[in-house]
Design a protein around this motif. Structure first.
Motif, PDB file in Angstrom:
ATOM      1  N   SER A   1      -3.138  -5.055 -12.982  1.00 24.59           N
ATOM      2  CA  SER A   1      -1.954  -5.428 -12.213  1.00 24.59           C
ATOM      3  C   SER A   1      -2.312  -5.577 -10.738  1.00 24.59           C
ATOM      4  CB  SER A   1      -0.857  -4.373 -12.375  1.00 24.59           C
ATOM      5  OG  SER A   1      -0.440  -4.303 -13.721  1.00 24.59           O
ATOM      6  N   PHE A   2      -1.587  -6.467 -10.064  1.00 22.34           N
ATOM      7  CA  PHE A   2      -1.861  -6.760  -8.668  1.00 22.34           C
ATOM      8  C   PHE A   2      -0.551  -6.883  -7.893  1.00 22.34           C
ATOM      9  CE2 PHE A   2      -5.210  -8.354 -11.339  1.00 22.34           C
ATOM     10  CZ  PHE A   2      -6.356  -7.880 -10.718  1.00 22.34           C
ATOM     11  N   ALA A   3      -0.614  -6.532  -6.614  1.00 21.09           N
ATOM     12  CA  ALA A   3       0.566  -6.595  -5.758  1.00 21.09           C
ATOM     13  C   ALA A   3       0.921  -8.035  -5.415  1.00 21.09           C
ATOM     14  CB  ALA A   3       0.331  -5.795  -4.483  1.00 21.09           C
ATOM     15  N   TRP A   4      -0.059  -8.918  -5.347  1.00 16.82           N
ATOM     16  CA  TRP A   4       0.172 -10.297  -4.929  1.00 16.82           C
ATOM     17  C   TRP A   4      -0.363 -11.278  -5.959  1.00 16.82           C
ATOM     18  CZ3 TRP A   4       2.821 -11.649  -0.486  1.00 16.82           C
ATOM     19  CH2 TRP A   4       3.166 -10.585   0.352  1.00 16.82           C
ATOM     20  N   LYS A   5       0.341 -12.394  -6.098  1.00 15.61           N
ATOM     21  CA  LYS A   5      -0.045 -13.428  -7.057  1.00 15.61           C
ATOM     22  C   LYS A   5      -1.413 -14.000  -6.712  1.00 15.61           C
ATOM     23  CE  LYS A   5       1.757 -17.548  -9.367  1.00 15.61           C
ATOM     24  NZ  LYS A   5       2.884 -18.538  -9.424  1.00 15.61           N
ATOM     25  N   SER A   6      -1.722 -14.135  -5.406  1.00 13.11           N
ATOM     26  CA  SER A   6      -3.019 -14.664  -4.990  1.00 13.11           C
ATOM     27  C   SER A   6      -4.153 -13.758  -5.449  1.00 13.11           C
ATOM     28  CB  SER A   6      -3.052 -14.833  -3.464  1.00 13.11           C
ATOM     29  OG  SER A   6      -2.828 -13.583  -2.816  1.00 13.11           O
ATOM     30  N   HIS A   7      -3.906 -12.434  -5.442  1.00 14.49           N
ATOM     31  CA  HIS A   7      -4.925 -11.501  -5.902  1.00 14.49           C
ATOM     32  C   HIS A   7      -5.146 -11.659  -7.412  1.00 14.49           C
ATOM     33  CE1 HIS A   7      -4.272  -8.560  -2.278  1.00 14.49           C
ATOM     34  NE2 HIS A   7      -4.684  -9.750  -1.934  1.00 14.49           N
ATOM     35  N   LEU A   8      -4.055 -11.903  -8.136  1.00 15.23           N
ATOM     36  CA  LEU A   8      -4.190 -12.144  -9.568  1.00 15.23           C
ATOM     37  C   LEU A   8      -5.004 -13.411  -9.822  1.00 15.23           C
ATOM     38  CD1 LEU A   8      -3.558 -11.736 -12.559  1.00 15.23           C
ATOM     39  CD2 LEU A   8      -1.351 -12.886 -12.176  1.00 15.23           C
ATOM     40  N   SER A   9      -4.730 -14.468  -9.028  1.00 16.07           N
ATOM     41  CA  SER A   9      -5.459 -15.729  -9.187  1.00 16.07           C
ATOM     42  C   SER A   9      -6.945 -15.521  -8.941  1.00 16.07           C
ATOM     43  CB  SER A   9      -4.900 -16.785  -8.224  1.00 16.07           C
ATOM     44  OG  SER A   9      -3.541 -17.056  -8.522  1.00 16.07           O
ATOM     45  N   ASN A  10      -7.256 -14.734  -7.905  1.00 13.63           N
ATOM     46  CA  ASN A  10      -8.668 -14.431  -7.627  1.00 13.63           C
ATOM     47  C   ASN A  10      -9.295 -13.649  -8.776  1.00 13.63           C
ATOM     48  OD1 ASN A  10      -8.680 -15.677  -5.119  1.00 13.63           O
ATOM     49  ND2 ASN A  10      -8.088 -13.822  -4.027  1.00 13.63           N
ATOM     50  N   HIS A  11      -8.524 -12.692  -9.308  1.00 14.34           N
ATOM     51  CA  HIS A  11      -9.023 -11.870 -10.411  1.00 14.34           C
ATOM     52  C   HIS A  11      -9.315 -12.707 -11.648  1.00 14.34           C
ATOM     53  CE1 HIS A  11      -9.166  -8.798 -13.563  1.00 14.34           C
ATOM     54  NE2 HIS A  11      -8.215  -9.480 -14.184  1.00 14.34           N
TER      55      HIS A  11
ATOM     56  N   THR B   1       0.833  -1.208   0.000  1.00 16.62           N
ATOM     57  CA  THR B   1       0.000   0.000   0.000  1.00 16.62           C
ATOM     58  C   THR B   1       0.860   1.247   0.000  1.00 16.62           C
ATOM     59  OG1 THR B   1      -0.148   0.064   2.437  1.00 16.62           O
ATOM     60  CG2 THR B   1      -1.811  -1.222   1.261  1.00 16.62           C
ATOM     61  N   HIS B   2       2.133   1.120   0.424  1.00 16.51           N
ATOM     62  CA  HIS B   2       3.049   2.263   0.430  1.00 16.51           C
ATOM     63  C   HIS B   2       3.932   2.275  -0.821  1.00 16.51           C
ATOM     64  CE1 HIS B   2       1.858   3.238   4.483  1.00 16.51           C
ATOM     65  NE2 HIS B   2       2.267   2.073   4.945  1.00 16.51           N
ATOM     66  N   THR B   3       4.415   1.090  -1.219  1.00 20.62           N
ATOM     67  CA  THR B   3       5.333   1.030  -2.360  1.00 20.62           C
ATOM     68  C   THR B   3       4.595   1.128  -3.692  1.00 20.62           C
ATOM     69  OG1 THR B   3       5.224  -1.395  -2.470  1.00 20.62           O
ATOM     70  CG2 THR B   3       6.916  -0.435  -1.047  1.00 20.62           C
ATOM     71  N   GLY B   4       3.344   0.660  -3.703  1.00 20.90           N
ATOM     72  CA  GLY B   4       2.575   0.699  -4.944  1.00 20.90           C
ATOM     73  C   GLY B   4       2.991  -0.355  -5.963  1.00 20.90           C
ATOM     74  N   ASP B   5       3.892  -1.283  -5.567  1.00 20.15           N
ATOM     75  CA  ASP B   5       4.345  -2.317  -6.496  1.00 20.15           C
ATOM     76  C   ASP B   5       3.202  -3.265  -6.850  1.00 20.15           C
ATOM     77  OD1 ASP B   5       6.898  -1.360  -6.493  1.00 20.15           O
ATOM     78  OD2 ASP B   5       7.604  -2.687  -4.910  1.00 20.15           O
ATOM     79  N   LYS B   6       3.024  -3.515  -8.153  1.00 21.10           N
ATOM     80  CA  LYS B   6       2.018  -4.468  -8.636  1.00 21.10           C
ATOM     81  C   LYS B   6       2.646  -5.284  -9.759  1.00 21.10           C
ATOM     82  CE  LYS B   6      -2.034  -1.645  -7.448  1.00 21.10           C
ATOM     83  NZ  LYS B   6      -3.272  -1.006  -7.978  1.00 21.10           N
ATOM     84  N   PRO B   7       3.533  -6.243  -9.356  1.00 18.54           N
ATOM     85  CA  PRO B   7       4.296  -6.967 -10.385  1.00 18.54           C
ATOM     86  C   PRO B   7       3.524  -8.060 -11.113  1.00 18.54           C
ATOM     87  CG  PRO B   7       4.872  -7.764  -8.204  1.00 18.54           C
ATOM     88  CD  PRO B   7       3.933  -6.608  -7.991  1.00 18.54           C
ATOM     89  N   HIS B   8       2.324  -8.420 -10.640  1.00 19.19           N
ATOM     90  CA  HIS B   8       1.580  -9.523 -11.249  1.00 19.19           C
ATOM     91  C   HIS B   8       0.471  -8.976 -12.153  1.00 19.19           C
ATOM     92  CE1 HIS B   8       3.705 -12.215  -8.536  1.00 19.19           C
ATOM     93  NE2 HIS B   8       3.426 -11.372  -7.569  1.00 19.19           N
TER      94      HIS B   8
END
Length: 456
Positions: A294-304, A279-286
Motif C-alpha cells: 500500500s502507498f500514500a500516493w498514486k504516483s508512488h504506486l505507479s513507481n512501485h 507521514t502523520h496520518t499513515g493513510d495508504k489508500p493506493h
C-alpha cells in the motif's frame, strides 16, 4: 412604514425608536464611547464591549445542549447549532448552493462575481475578503500571534491554530459517507474520496488519457502542444501552467506558507504539505494488485509497479543503463559527471545526492528515526531497519545461481557474487587499493583518515 417614525438624515433608514436611531448614527459618525479597561479597545455599542470582555475573562456562558461545547457569545452558539441541525437557510441564487450562515453565502458569492477588492500592498495579490488579506499578510511579516496552549506552537492564522488543536483533542469531524473513515481536515477527506470515485469522464483526444476534472485535462493538453505562456520575470523560465509558475516563484522568494499542524514543518507548495501529512496520518489508500503493498500516493504506486512489470524507460546516454524512474536516472548521471554539490557543514564531505547528505548528517546528530515494531531497536537508515527485520522473519529470498546460497537482501547477494566473479569495483582514492565490498573499502579508508580528515 407604520411604526417607524424616526429617519436617519444621512442614509434615510427608518427606526421605530429614537434610541435605535441614535445607535445607528454611530455608523456614520464613527463614535466609539465604550472602552475596554484591559486593552483600551473602543466600541460603538456597549453590547459589543461586553462581548469583547469575554476575550479577557475567558467566560463561555452559552453551552450547546447536544455536544456540550461552550461559547462566549450566544450568536456563536446559534451558528454552531447548525452543525447539528443541518439547517442551510441561505441559498445562492446563481447555482443553488445552500449555507448555514449568511456570511458564508456572501463569501461564496465572490466565486461568481470574481470580485477581489482587497489587495496586498507588498506583492499585489488580491483577495475577495479582508480576512483573507490579513491572513496573507502574515506570509510577509512572519507574525504568528496564535499560540497553542498545549505544546506552544505558534501560527499566523487562528483557523490554522484551531485545526492544529485537533492533533491534541483527536477530533476528526470530517467523515467519509462511503466507508465511514474520519479525518481531522476537510482536504484530507476530499483526497480520500478520490479512492472511491474512480470516475474519469474527460479524455484526451491525442493519447487517450482520462481525467476526473476538465481543468486537469486542459492542463494535460499542454504536454502535447508544448505551450509555455507563463514566464518568470526573475530568471526567464517558462511554464505551461500558471500554478507551476507560482510554485516556481517560491524558489526565488523562499516563501514557505504551507505549515504542518502536527510538527510545524513548512513547505513552499501545498502538494508537498499534503504528501508530508501522510507521514502523520499513515493513510495508504493506493494498493498494489500484485503483491498487496500500500502507498500514500498514486504516483508512488505507479513507481512501485515497475518492480513487477520490469519497465525501465529512462536510459543513460553515456553507458546505456536503464531505470524505471527518471529521478533514478538523474541520480545515476552523477556517476559520470562526478558532481557532488551537496556538502556537509560539519565535516566537509560532499555527496552527489541531497538524500545521501541527509542520511550522512545522522552520523553527526545520532538521529535514528526508523524503529523496529518487534523489539524497538532504532536505526539511522531505513535499509538498516529492513535488514534488521530479517532477524525476526528469517526470510532469505535472494539466492545465488552459482552455489545456491540464500541472503536476506539483494545487496548482500551482489556482494557475495564477487566471490565467484573476482570483481573488485571499490577503489581507494588515496592508494588505489581495490575491494570487492564497499564495507571493506570504508574500513580501509580509516587507515588514511589522518592524511585526509574529510574522507567518509
Amino acid at each position: 412604514m407604520a411604526g417607524k417614525q424616526h429617519f436617519c438624515e444621512v442614509c434615510g433608514s427608518p427606526f421605530a425608536q429614537k434610541s435605535h436611531l441614535l445607535n445607528h448614527m454611530k455608523t456614520h459618525t464613527g463614535d466609539k464611547p465604550h472602552s475596554c479597561k484591559v486593552c483600551g479597545s473602543s466600541f460603538a455599542w456597549k453590547s459589543h464591549l461586553l462581548n469583547h470582555m469575554t476575550t479577557h475573562t475567558g467566560d463561555k456562558p452559552h453551552s450547546c445542549e447536544v455536544c456540550s461545547s461552550s461559547f462566549a457569545r450566544k450568536s456563536t452558539l446559534l451558528r454552531h447549532m447548525t452543525t447539528h441541525t443541518g439547517d442551510k437557510p441561505h441559498s445562492c441564487e446563481v447555482c443553488g448552493s445552500s449555507f448555514a450562515q449568511k456570511s458564508t453565502l456572501l463569501v461564496h458569492m465572490t466565486t461568481h462575481t470574481g470580485d477581489k477588492p482587497h489587495s496586498c500592498e507588498v506583492c499585489g495579490s488580491s483577495f475577495a475578503q479582508k480576512a483573507n488579506l490579513m491572513s496573507h499578510m502574515t506570509t510577509h511579516t512572519g507574525d504568528k500571534p496564535h499560540s497553542c496552549e498545549v505544546c506552544g506552537s505558534s501560527f499566523g492564522r487562528k483557523s490554522t491554530l484551531l485545526r492544529h488543536m485537533r492533533t491534541h483533542t483527536g477530533e476528526k469531524p470530517h467523515s467519509c459517507e462511503v466507508c465511514g473513515s474520519s479525518f481531522g481536515r476537510k482536504y484530507t477527506l476530499l483526497y480520500h474520496m478520490t479512492t472511491h470515485m474512480g470516475d474519469e469522464p474527460h479524455s484526451c483526444e491525442v493519447c487517450g488519457s482520462s481525467f476526473a476534472q476538465k481543468s486537469i485535462l486542459l492542463n494535460h493538453m499542454t504536454t502535447h502542444t508544448g505551450d509555455k505562456p507563463h514566464s518568470c520575470e526573475v530568471c526567464g523560465s517558462s511554464f505551461a501552467r500558471k500554478s507551476t509558475l507560482l510554485k516556481h516563484m517560491t524558489t526565488h522568494t523562499g516563501d514557505k506558507p504551507h505549515s504542518c499542524e502536527v510538527c510545524s514543518s513548512s513547505f513552499a507548495q501545498k502538494s508537498t504539505l499534503l504528501m508530508h501529512m501522510t507521514t502523520h496520518t499513515g493513510d495508504k489508500p493506493h494498493s498494489c494488485e500484485v503483491c498487496g503493498s500500500s502507498f500514500a500516493w498514486k504516483s508512488h504506486l505507479s513507481n512501485h509497479m515497475t518492480t513487477h512489470t520490469g519497465d525501465k524507460p529512462h536510459s543513460c546516454e553515456v553507458c546505456g543503463s536503464s531505470f524505471a524512474q527518471k529521478a533514478n536516472l538523474m541520480s545515476h548521471m552523477t556517476t559520470h559527471t562526478g558532481d557532488k554539490p551537496h556538502s556537509c557543514e560539519v565535516c566537509g564531505s560532499s555527496f552527489a545526492r541531497k538524500s545521501t547528505l541527509l542520511r550522512h548528517m545522522r552520523t553527526h546528530t545520532g538521529e535514528k528515526p526508523h524503529s523496529c515494531e518487534v523489539c524497538g531497536s532504532s536505526f539511522a537508515q531505513r535499509s538498516h531497519l529492513l535488514y534488521h527485520m530479517t532477524t525476526h522473519t528469517g526470510d532469505k529470498p535472494h539466492s545465488c545461481e552459482v552455489c545456491g546460497s540464500s541472503f536476506a537482501q539483494k545487496s548482500i547477494l551482489l556482494n557475495h557474487m564477487t566471490t565467484h566473479t573476482g570483481d573488485k569495483p571499490y577503489s581507494c582514492e588515496v592508494c588505489g587499493s581495490s575491494f570487492a565490498w564497499k564495507s571493506k573499502l570504508l574500513r580501509h579508508r580509516k587507515t588514511h583518515m589522518g592524511d585526509n580528515p574529510h574522507l567518509c
